[in-house]
Design an enzyme around this catalytic site. Structure first.
Site, PDB file in Angstrom:
ATOM      1  N   GLU A 124      50.133 158.514  31.639  1.00  0.00           N
ATOM      2  CA  GLU A 124      49.776 158.793  33.034  1.00  0.00           C
ATOM      3  C   GLU A 124      49.331 160.253  33.178  1.00  0.00           C
ATOM      4  O   GLU A 124      48.327 160.557  33.820  1.00  0.00           O
ATOM      5  CB  GLU A 124      50.985 158.496  33.924  1.00  0.00           C
ATOM      6  CG  GLU A 124      50.670 158.323  35.382  1.00  0.00           C
ATOM      7  CD  GLU A 124      51.921 157.957  36.186  1.00  0.00           C
ATOM      8  OE1 GLU A 124      52.992 157.737  35.579  1.00  0.00           O
ATOM      9  OE2 GLU A 124      51.818 157.883  37.419  1.00  0.00           O
ATOM     10  N   ALA A 160      57.218 157.631  42.846  1.00  0.00           N
ATOM     11  CA  ALA A 160      58.412 157.546  41.999  1.00  0.00           C
ATOM     12  C   ALA A 160      58.430 158.542  40.839  1.00  0.00           C
ATOM     13  O   ALA A 160      59.481 158.829  40.298  1.00  0.00           O
ATOM     14  CB  ALA A 160      58.570 156.126  41.459  1.00  0.00           C
ATOM     15  N   THR A 215      56.357 162.212  38.855  1.00  0.00           N
ATOM     16  CA  THR A 215      55.373 163.294  38.969  1.00  0.00           C
ATOM     17  C   THR A 215      55.041 163.792  37.570  1.00  0.00           C
ATOM     18  O   THR A 215      55.891 163.766  36.675  1.00  0.00           O
ATOM     19  CB  THR A 215      55.914 164.428  39.889  1.00  0.00           C
ATOM     20  OG1 THR A 215      54.856 165.349  40.144  1.00  0.00           O
ATOM     21  CG2 THR A 215      57.081 165.185  39.264  1.00  0.00           C
TER      22      THR A 215
HETATM   23  O1  LIG Z   1      52.553 157.105  40.774  1.00  0.00           O
HETATM   24  P1  LIG Z   1      53.732 156.368  41.303  1.00  0.00           P
HETATM   25  O2  LIG Z   1      54.970 157.190  41.271  1.00  0.00           O
HETATM   26  O3  LIG Z   1      53.909 155.024  40.695  1.00  0.00           O
HETATM   27  O4  LIG Z   1      53.456 156.122  42.879  1.00  0.00           O
HETATM   28  P2  LIG Z   1      52.102 155.761  43.632  1.00  0.00           P
HETATM   29  O5  LIG Z   1      50.953 155.750  42.714  1.00  0.00           O
HETATM   30  O6  LIG Z   1      52.327 154.547  44.433  1.00  0.00           O
HETATM   31  O7  LIG Z   1      51.961 156.997  44.590  1.00  0.00           O
HETATM   32  P3  LIG Z   1      50.660 157.498  45.409  1.00  0.00           P
HETATM   33  O8  LIG Z   1      50.076 158.634  44.687  1.00  0.00           O
HETATM   34  O9  LIG Z   1      49.803 156.368  45.799  1.00  0.00           O
HETATM   35  O10 LIG Z   1      51.380 158.034  46.703  1.00  0.00           O
HETATM   36  C1  LIG Z   1      52.347 159.012  46.563  1.00  0.00           C
HETATM   37  C2  LIG Z   1      53.178 159.045  47.780  1.00  0.00           C
HETATM   38  O11 LIG Z   1      52.386 159.428  48.881  1.00  0.00           O
HETATM   39  C3  LIG Z   1      52.508 158.485  49.933  1.00  0.00           C
HETATM   40  N1  LIG Z   1      51.216 158.449  50.623  1.00  0.00           N
HETATM   41  C4  LIG Z   1      50.119 157.733  50.335  1.00  0.00           C
HETATM   42  N2  LIG Z   1      49.130 158.015  51.198  1.00  0.00           N
HETATM   43  C5  LIG Z   1      49.623 158.953  52.035  1.00  0.00           C
HETATM   44  C6  LIG Z   1      49.130 159.673  53.166  1.00  0.00           C
HETATM   45  O12 LIG Z   1      47.911 159.495  53.590  1.00  0.00           O
HETATM   46  N3  LIG Z   1      49.935 160.563  53.768  1.00  0.00           N
HETATM   47  C7  LIG Z   1      51.178 160.755  53.330  1.00  0.00           C
HETATM   48  N4  LIG Z   1      51.717 160.134  52.298  1.00  0.00           N
HETATM   49  C8  LIG Z   1      50.966 159.241  51.666  1.00  0.00           C
HETATM   50  C9  LIG Z   1      52.937 157.202  49.284  1.00  0.00           C
HETATM   51  O13 LIG Z   1      53.670 156.396  50.190  1.00  0.00           O
HETATM   52  C10 LIG Z   1      53.825 157.725  48.182  1.00  0.00           C
HETATM   53  O14 LIG Z   1      55.085 158.019  48.666  1.00  0.00           O
HETATM   54 CA   LIG Z   2      50.357 157.161  40.980  1.00  0.00          CA
END
Ligand SMILES: O=P(O)(O)OP(=O)(O)OP(=O)(O)OC[C@H]1O[C@@H](n2cnc3c(O)ncnc32)[C@H](O)[C@@H]1O
Ligand SMILES: [Ca+2]
Length: 501
Positions: free
Chosen positions: A164, A206, A208
């Protein structure tokens, strides 16, 4: 007519014919051929949701840098696939609508040859730790759906945190044009930008990731070390993925800590706005691998959270998530994980960007200084919830209520966790997209799996076909002009001689 003149005339005539022929060749050869476009699909099955990306590129330029671009992104409705652990058979069907959208974007004649990949990240890593058979069932459900689509299914798997990080780094540097090419293109590029790569900072729900080229990368911690040879250049890259340190799981961790000291079922939380209330179910709370080590028997089944809106207290609270006490290496980030000295610029994307962009701190034109960032987040946290809610009515309540926590968490992670300072803070660039493509690991993943990034520089002639023909025509024109000039000079025709009427 003298015989020399006759020869010159014939030569002139032949040269003119040759020039006409060359121009004709140049024009026909450079007629735009019908474009041969290829497509690829990657599904990013994240912890919070799934995104489907469609990429396209010209078939004949496959190995150049920066030719693949995102043409479509589709956000899958509902939770991430790990959210289907109690109804695993529904995980696959949840992707149907986005697959339909991909079918409409990609010409039907190309469907069969278009590869489709699904990569799941930290949400599925956690589910695998918590309930391996449920994770397997979710993966087989999405595989069944993807196999039924008309595309060329290439696999659905949980990628590692290392992958990742690495693919995120490859994506942004590919899009920024940091992997240079030889010849004229190299020269042109070097006039525009430096040849350094940028580090990558990805903040998910989940996990970083932090990934960057490090000169001082020793063999202290081989699991954080990657070697790449791309376009004829070697890269020594440091990467680490912190599971449970995405922003949703970091909040869960923080609450688990708070629960250790609560005396009643209500909790005053400095990371939420004054007037904000949230109820948390305790029953499932400690099943999560990110909180299970803090498991505690509590005399209540629900926790009532009330916001306090105090940034300083919130920072102190969050800081405890970063254990800086033990470092078995020459330098560490936190929790005893090796981190070499930070180096170069960084591109910070996903939630780093969502949050900073909402707070107007992404600084697209020029980076916002760290003290201004802190002040802005501090005053945002101090605003009463009713005021915030009225001002931003179109933003999902889950996102809106957590921007204060997320802002404080981002600063804590970067300042306390990775030890960015006032000075090198300015080297962090918060970015959502580069050109038309989203910053994230998916493009790098596809480039790697389709072998579109060669280890060695592709052998390209310094001139393109068009430039070659153009140069030939130019040389011929110069040659004919010289011949004509010489002929006029030595055999002035009568019509040009003075006195002829
Ligand atoms: O990489 P993993 O850890 O598996 O998670 P993810 O891929 O689902 O994570 P994202 O980058 O899509 O989103 C990161 C976080 O930001 C949140 N998020 C997504 N769009 C957003 C927005 O427009 N404003 C604020 N938070 C947002 C979302 O709910 C997650 O908690
Ligand atoms: Ca992600």
């Amino acid at each position: 007519m003298s015989s020399t003149r006759k020869i010159l005339l014939i030569l002139g005539f032949l040269s003119t014919l040759a020039v006409i022929a060359l121009i004709a060749v140049a024009v026909t050869q450079n007629k735009p051929l019908p474009k041969n476009i290829k497509y690829g699909i990657v599904l990013d099955a994240g912890s919070s949701h799934t995104n489907l990306y469609v990429y396209e590129w010209p078939a004949e330029k496959e190995n150049d840098t920066g030719v693949v671009k995102q043409v479509e992104v589709c956000k899958v409705e509902g939770p991430g696939i790990s959210g289907y652990s109690h109804a695993t058979e529904k995980a696959g069907p949840s992707l149907a609508q986005c697959l339909q959208q991909a079918k409409e974007v990609i010409p039907s004649t190309q469907h069969k040859e278009t590869p489709v990949y699904l990569g799941a990240t930290a949400g599925m890593r956690l589910l695998r730790l918590e309930n391996e058979s449920a994770a397997d069932e979710v993966l087989s459900s999405v595989e069944t759906t993807l196999r039924l689509a008309p595309f060329n299914f290439q696999g659905a798997r949980i990628i590692t945190g290392q992958e990742e990080g690495a693919y995120g780094w490859i994506t942004i540097n590919y899009l920024l044009g940091s992997f240079k090419q030889s010849g004229w293109k190299k020269l042109l590029h070097s006039l525009k930008s430096t040849s350094e790569t940028s580090g990558a900072l990805d903040l998910g729900g989940a996990s970083t990731q932090i990934t960057f080229v490090s000169k001082e990368l020793s063999s202290e911690s081989p699991e954080n070390q990657l070697y790449f040879r791309l376009y004829g250049k070697d890269y020594q890259v440091y990467t680490h993925s912190f599971l449970c340190y995405g922003k949703d799981q970091a909040l869960q961790q923080k609450l688990a800590r708070d629960l250790q000291t609560v005396e009643s079922s209500s909790l005053l939380d400095p990371c939420f706005h004054r007037g904000y209330q949230r109820t948390i179910n305790i029953s499932d709370f400690f099943k999560n691998p990110c909180t299970s080590d803090k498991k505690k028997q509590l005399p209540f089944s629900q926790l009532y959270i009330e916001g306090e809106g105090d940034y300083q207290k919130c920072r102190e609270n969050i800081q405890k998530l970063f254990d800086k006490t033990n470092c078995p290496y020459s330098s560490c980030s936190f929790n005893g994980i090796y981190l070499p000295p930070l180096q170069g610029d960084f591109g910070a994307f996903s939630a780093f960007y969502f949050v900073m962009n909402f707070l107007n701190l992404a600084g697209e034109a020029s980076p916002v200084p760290l003290n201004k960032v802190t002040r802005t987040i501090e005053s945002f946290c101090a605003r009463p919830w009713q005021e915030v809610k009225t001002m931003y009515q179109n933003i999902k309540e889950k996102y809106l209520s957590e921007y204060c926590f997320s802002g404080a968490y981002i600063l804590s992670l970067l300042e306390n966790g990775y030890e960015f300072t006032e000075d090198n803070w300015q080297r962090i660039h918060f970015l959502g997209k580069i050109g038309s493509s989203d910053a994230g690991w998916t493009l790098g993943y596809m480039l790697n799996l389709t072998n579109m990034i060669p280890a060695e520089e592709p052998a390209v002639p310094p001139l393109s076909h068009g430039s070659y023909v153009g140069l030939m025509v130019l040389c011929s024109l110069v040659l004919v002009s010289v011949l004509l000039f010489a002929w006029l000079l030595f055999h002035k025709p009568k019509c040009l001689q003075k006195g002829v009427v």
